[in-house]
Design an enzyme around this catalytic site. Structure first.
Site, PDB file in Angstrom:
ATOM      1  N   TRP A  31       0.833  -1.217   0.000  1.00 22.83           N
ATOM      2  CA  TRP A  31       0.000   0.000   0.000  1.00 22.83           C
ATOM      3  C   TRP A  31       0.854   1.248   0.000  1.00 22.83           C
ATOM      4  CZ3 TRP A  31      -3.356  -2.837  -1.748  1.00 22.83           C
ATOM      5  CH2 TRP A  31      -3.626  -4.097  -1.220  1.00 22.83           C
ATOM      6  N   ASP A  32       2.008   1.189   0.653  1.00 20.93           N
ATOM      7  CA  ASP A  32       2.948   2.309   0.550  1.00 20.93           C
ATOM      8  C   ASP A  32       3.411   2.489  -0.890  1.00 20.93           C
ATOM      9  OD1 ASP A  32       3.155   3.387   3.099  1.00 20.93           O
ATOM     10  OD2 ASP A  32       4.709   1.992   3.739  1.00 20.93           O
ATOM     11  N   LEU A  33       3.727   1.377  -1.543  1.00 20.60           N
ATOM     12  CA  LEU A  33       4.203   1.455  -2.926  1.00 20.60           C
ATOM     13  C   LEU A  33       3.112   2.019  -3.831  1.00 20.60           C
ATOM     14  CD1 LEU A  33       6.031  -2.009  -3.128  1.00 20.60           C
ATOM     15  CD2 LEU A  33       7.109   0.253  -3.036  1.00 20.60           C
TER      16      LEU A  33
END
Lengths: 350, 350
Positions: B163-165
């Site tokens: 989700w960060d990516l």
């Protein structure tokens, strides 16, 4: 649908995740995204999960907000129609995205003869053109061998596909970067975006490659622990799992208050010679922190843990904070507050 | 560094992954990205992994190609300097990205007073403003309970943070979409991008939410198997792991040829009543396919499996394909080829 990208038209020849998700994101922001498929449906036309009557929920999920055109991709007339569509005039048109082999009539060189300022994004498996999917690229990064339970032997795959997701959004970004460039200079371009390069670039960005090269260490498997600070899953009394992470001073204090750990945390700091207000301190004392947190979580339900860590903001009982407010803000001594209660000047629990 | 985004200037107040990775991506494409931090360093200044002399490899990985400005964020003069920097004039300037709380002097309203067409991207945890990181958002998606070995009890976290990516690249895309809009209309805007919304939107795009809602099923844990087609890890004779996936007809044939499975595959199709050329057929016969593939992989080294599935393109022995070419392309009968050998007109193994 109108939106911030109104005026852009993208023709997409895609399958699986990265290309259609990137296109859908642009469509959701207002671009006119036209997905073309063979008249019999593409590779992902029937992909699971499917509904009881056989329609692909997967396909539906990745193509919302697009328009669909079906053409016999083997017929010369069908190919002519699509070439014309991809290279049709218009300032925001002339954008083509694909993760199929862009060869022959779909090659950039062939299409650019019809529209010199064409922008084409070609998502490929690897730079050398070999086929890859998220699962094979993930194997190359090494992540499967550091994912999963510490005592597990063998690889553990990611179920949420990180590299497809990254490539989808990076591809959408690349389209907008190229469209900006074309608007400023009049020049189109071919963008080749390999899934494998995206994965290795992100692995490098996250410090894994630097760590191996500079520190000469092979990162072991840490299970569900967050490397370099504090975070792990814990099992609650009602058999659920909560993820407790500490990323700042404030989180240390909140956890100490919630679980009554203030004194215990001080002891850990003294015994281990660490400062729990630092990432390194928490990481080095993670076993001791877990030993405190585990029984606390195990003795409470998930709802109780949630309330302890994130107290709900409910309405107070009438006069619930009378004493606290008079003492804390006005500095009244206890005996004076007691007298005000006795005189029935103030109300609330005593 | 010059690049396709030359002319853009982005001021970034960030920590952790999503915001700095998005900014780094724009910097790597040629934007002038200025990261500001408190004079003592931000939350992620010392984050692990670190070098032997204590420098953060993690921080270095996520901030390549940027310029750095250090300011006392508590001093009024420091805040004034940064406000002026964020809102400085220039066509490609006036872009601010942050994943810190954008309140007070960093609030959009305050900054927009100095530059009305400001673009600000604020990456937050959840829509309600509550704090989240990839690990807590991942817990909410449910992926940890379908990731990992089938017989494992409890959640398995993703180590590569999906989700960060996704949020990093989607954030970079959002900046370019807003910059296009500003170029066309003169209007700036505030973009709020919650990590949690990104995760749930992607979970929906991948069909998980549709499957639960429409088919009323709770996806179980399938270990390393790729749902709805064929793919799994297998252990080789030399103790390594290979990921074997089948995504097309062509892959079925390649695997059959590599392992000599053609006849066995036909038997599986007959016994199970499936067509292995379809995703559904492979998924429904995955146990039978695994039973064939497992001993084959276990009897070979990883290098042998690789060669079998991707035959290396080596130079031929002199005349190695003489007979094959004359027979296959020119259609010469065996006795004629034999005679040509006897007459020493052609060479190569007989």
């Amino acid at each position: 649908m109108t939106g911030i990208l109104a005026g852009l038209r993208i023709v997409e020849g895609s399958a699986f995740i990265a290309a259609p998700l990137g296109g859908m994101t642009l469509a959701q922001l207002g671009a006119d995204v036209i997905r073309f498929d063979d008249i019999k449906g593409g590779l992902d036309n029937d992909r699971w999960p499917i509904t009881q009557d056989g329609r692909s929920i997967y396909w539906a999920g990745l193509n919302k907000g697009k328009r669909s055109i079906a053409v016999d991709l083997r017929s010369p007339r069908g190919r002519e129609l699509l070439s014309a569509l991809i290279t049709a005039p218009g300032e925001g048109a002339g954008i083509f995205t694909t993760n199929m082999p862009a060869r022959g009539w779909l090659a950039y060189e062939a299409l650019a003869k019809k529209r010199a300022d064409l922008i084409a994004l070609n998502i490929v498996g690897a730079r050398d053109g070999s086929a890859h999917v998220d699962y094979t690229v993930n194997a190359i990064t090494g992540f499967p061998l550091v994912t999963g339970p510490v005592d597990h032997d063998g690889p553990v795959n990611a179920v949420a596909p990180p590299w497809d997701l990254a490539t989808a959004y990076a591809g959408a970004m690349a389209i907008l970067a190229a469209e900006r460039h074309r608007r400023l200079t009049g020049q189109g371009q071919r963008i080749v975006l390999p899934l494998q390069d995206m994965a290795l670039a992100a692995t490098s960005a996250l410090g894994y490659i630097g760590e191996a090269v500079i520190n000469q260490v092979d990162r072991p498997r840490f299970g569900n622990e967050i490397f370099g600070t504090f975070g792990r899953d814990f099992k609650t009394r009602d058999g659920r799992f909560v993820m407790i992470c500490i990323f700042s001073d404030r989180h240390v204090d909140a956890l100490a208050a919630a679980g009554g750990f203030a004194e215990a945390f001080r002891k850990v700091e003294a015994t281990k010679g660490v400062d729990l207000k630092t990432d390194a301190g928490r990481w080095n004392a993670r076993a001791e922190l877990c030993a405190l947190i585990e029984p606390w979580v195990a003795a409470h339900t998930a709802a109780e843990i949630r309330t302890a860590l994130k107290p709900p903001k409910t309405a107070p009982m009438l006069g619930q904070h009378t004493d606290e407010i008079l003492s804390g803000i006005l500095g009244l001594p206890d005996h004076e507050i007691a007298k005000l209660h006795d005189d029935k000047v103030i109300g609330g629990p005593r």
